[in-house]
Design a protein around this motif. Structure first.
Motif, PDB file in Angstrom:
ATOM      1  N   UNK A   1      63.024  33.072 160.058  1.00 44.60           N
ATOM      2  CA  UNK A   1      63.426  31.643 160.183  1.00 44.60           C
ATOM      3  C   UNK A   1      63.967  31.275 159.197  1.00 44.60           C
TER       4      UNK A   1
ATOM      5  N   UNK B   1      63.744  27.742 157.873  1.00 45.10           N
ATOM      6  CA  UNK B   1      63.139  26.256 157.919  1.00 45.10           C
ATOM      7  C   UNK B   1      64.006  25.100 157.466  1.00 45.10           C
ATOM      8  N   UNK B   2      64.697  25.473 156.433  1.00 48.92           N
ATOM      9  CA  UNK B   2      65.433  24.538 155.690  1.00 48.92           C
ATOM     10  C   UNK B   2      66.930  24.537 155.334  1.00 48.92           C
TER      11      UNK B   2
ATOM     12  N   UNK C   1      67.186  28.057 153.178  1.00 49.77           N
ATOM     13  CA  UNK C   1      66.012  29.132 152.654  1.00 49.77           C
ATOM     14  C   UNK C   1      65.930  30.097 154.163  1.00 49.77           C
TER      15      UNK C   1
ATOM     16  N   UNK D   1      63.628  32.996 155.770  1.00 45.51           N
ATOM     17  CA  UNK D   1      62.324  33.594 155.544  1.00 45.51           C
ATOM     18  C   UNK D   1      62.435  34.972 156.312  1.00 45.51           C
TER      19      UNK D   1
ATOM     20  N   UNK E   1      60.165  34.032 151.380  1.00 47.94           N
ATOM     21  CA  UNK E   1      61.358  33.170 151.602  1.00 47.94           C
ATOM     22  C   UNK E   1      62.459  33.484 150.437  1.00 47.94           C
TER      23      UNK E   1
END
Lengths: 430, 174
Positions: A16, A18-19, A22, A24, A152
């Motif tokens: 992922x 997510x931002x 970052x 993951x 992360x």
């Protein structure tokens, strides 16, 4: 555009973003020890989340204080032990079979090139010696790793450090990493991955690469990575021989992670070690480093040989070469801690422990012990240690004590004279 | 969300490591509260009095590479148990910084010249800081002076602060 080994490992494990900045990552290994894991376990239990993502990918050891020294450390061991049994974590190493985490986990074949690994221990970067992305984390990241098998990280920027030249006899991987930290400082690789390469690294065996990668965090690095090669494959072969048709096939498979020739590095540095002398720290920061020749004569009270940096077989073997037929100074306490039971056994079988004992050393069981001032050789106020460990922070081996970091050869020589000194193995080419 | 405001403890030294923040001998404790009495016990800094200087402080302003060394989350916990949820510096060691946000605390990076300003204008004057996460700014005042400084915070870090940390976020999303 080419990619670095860290970028390729990130790509292969990305779950992922997510931002944006970052990543993951899916984890291949979560390593645990009894100091930082019990608080994670306790928190998971209190949240009603006492689960593990995969008991086969979690490996645990009691290593920091073992055998337990008091009821508090006994309880930390008990919490880890009960948890490992409760969740069917088969690779749990308890007393008698335990050793320093960053020595025993590679020795058991748990680390592979291209793996993602976290542990609640800053020296987790050691496992980068195998071409893995291995990072030390705090208890919360560890807790999430245990629960979900993810962690992360910011996208990795890589600092390429090329080590070239020819080492003088008696100069080792420890001297090289101390020199690197001196040059780039304790903050020089913060938020970066160090990629160690060059002819000198290519010629190193895995023990030496682990010493090098182990101290990457002392320059602030997230991980310190060596590219996998046939040396890596040879070390791992007993564990992977059923998975690959040949060593060449294994190497080919591992090399998919190797950095591309046109990979982008945020920094690069070439270090020529041809004139490098044995190095030693002074002061309270790992970048306070000088040649041993400039600190010669500094009196020491204790010599400690061991730890995740320099407690492996070759380290003991080199120290024993210096100590053979010698006795340590009357005013020095010598402590040697083989990093794992296998190292202990091998050193016993080859007469190395006898050399240490005849010289006047105390041989302890495998443990992190005195390195962080928890047990087995804590310093008194005003005392000075010559140590093969990784941190010379104020109070590290005991409140008010001073630690000088050095190679096993220098530590052994310093034990004999009672003061910091170069070993007889060192011969300058100059 | 935790509170990010209060009196400031100025620590004018770079590379303050986690062994100084909480010595390893206290890592045998399992309760966070046991860390409280030992915060900064081994700090090597001229003029710093561990018995007097921490009391009543809620914010630390310090120099480069704060929190280097060991990964111990006991360091943020020792701060938290003393009511300190905010540390401001030009930069942090990676693990310490992540540990702070993972606990819903804040490791705030400001430019070195802004940190210089905080030291030169406010150190030693009973300064107080209020951080406004939504406005991305800190307000600092003492009897002699006051200032507002804007900061940048990533969406990830902000989410961790606002949701109380990484465990809940990760368990909900992965």
């Amino acid at each position: 555009m080419g990619k670095t080994i860290a970028e390729k490992i990130f790509d292969a494990h990305l779950m992922d973003e997510p931002f944006g900045d970052v990543s993951v990552l899916k984890l291949d290994r979560v390593f645990c020890h009894e100091i930082t894991t019990p608080t994670a376990i306790k928190d998971l239990v209190s949240r009603g989340k006492d689960r593990v993502f995969d008991p086969d990918k979690i490996k645990a050891v009691i290593d920091h204080v073992t055998p337990a020294k008091d009821s508090k450390t006994a309880m930390q061991g008990k919490i880890l032990r009960d948890w490992a049994h409760r969740h069917g974590i088969k690779d749990f190493f308890d007393i008698g079979r335990n050793g320093v985490c960053h020595a025993i986990f590679p020795e058991k074949g748990f680390v592979r090139p291209g793996f993602t690994i976290i542990m609640g221990d800053s020296h987790t970067c050691t496992h980068g010696a195998f071409g893995a992305f291995a990072a030390g984390v705090g208890t919360t990241d560890l807790e999430v790793g245990i629960l979900k098998g993810v962690c992360a990280f910011k996208k990795p920027e890589t600092y390429k450090i090329e080590v070239v030249g020819t080492l003088s006899p008696g100069v080792y991987a420890k001297d090289i990493i101390l020199k690197i930290i001196q040059e780039i400082t304790v903050n020089g690789a913060t938020n970066m991955v160090i990629e160690f390469c060059g002819s000198v690294v290519a010629q190193m065996n895995m023990d030496q690469r682990m010493t090098l990668a182990n101290m990457a965090v002392e320059a602030g690095a997230t991980s310190g990575i060596c590219l996998p090669d046939m040396t890596t494959v040879d070390y791992l072969w007993p564990f992977i021989k059923d998975e690959y048709a040949s060593k060449d096939a294994a190497l080919k498979s591992f090399c998919v992670f190797c950095s591309d020739p046109d990979a982008i590095y945020v920094k690069t540095k070439i270090i020529d070690v041809s004139d490098l002398e044995p190095m030693v720290t002074f002061g309270y920061k790992p970048d306070n480093v000088k040649p041993v020749s400039q600190l010669t004569g500094t009196k020491v009270d204790q010599v400690y040989i061991g730890s995740c940096t320099n407690g492996r077989f070759e380290d003991l073997q080199i120290a024993a070469q210096v100590l053979e037929g010698q006795t340590i100074s009357d005013h020095v306490r010598g402590v040697v801690s083989p990093a794992t039971p296998a190292v202990f056994s091998q050193a016993m079988e080859q007469g190395i422990l006898k050399i240490f004992m005849d010289a006047g050393f105390c041989v302890t069981n495998p443990t992190c012990g005195a390195c962080l001032g928890m047990s087995n050789g804590v310093l008194a106020k005003g005392e000075v240690a010559a140590a093969t460990t990784n941190r010379n922070f104020n109070g590290r081996m005991g409140k008010g004590g001073m630690v000088h970091l050095m190679s096993p050869a220098t530590a052994a020589a310093s034990a004999i004279t009672g003061a910091i000194t170069n070993s007889t193995l060192y011969h300058s080419k100059c | 969300m935790k509170e990010f405001k209060g009196k400031v403890l100025f620590l004018d030294r770079s590379d303050i490591n986690t062994d100084e923040i909480i010595p390893a001998k206290y890592l045998t404790e399992i309760e966070k509260m046991a860390m409280k009495a030992h915060l900064l016990e081994d700090l090597k800094l001229d003029g710093f009095d561990v018995k007097k200087d921490i009391e009543g402080k809620a914010v630390i302003v310090t120099r480069e590479n704060f929190g280097c060394g060991s990964s111990r989350e006991h360091a943020p916990w020792a701060l938290e148990m003393n009511g300190i949820n905010l540390v401001i510096a030009p930069g942090f060691a990676r693990i310490f910084r992540q540990n702070m946000f993972n606990c819903g605390m804040m490791a705030l990076e400001l430019a070195p010249e802004q940190i210089d300003l905080l030291f030169s204008e406010f150190a030693g004057d009973q300064a107080e800081i209020i951080a406004d996460i939504d406005a991305s700014s800190i307000f600092i005042r003492s009897e002699k002076s006051k200032a507002t400084i804007e900061f940048q915070i990533s969406d990830f870090d902000k989410t961790l602060i606002q949701t109380g940390g990484w465990v809940e976020y990760a368990d909900n999303h992965y």
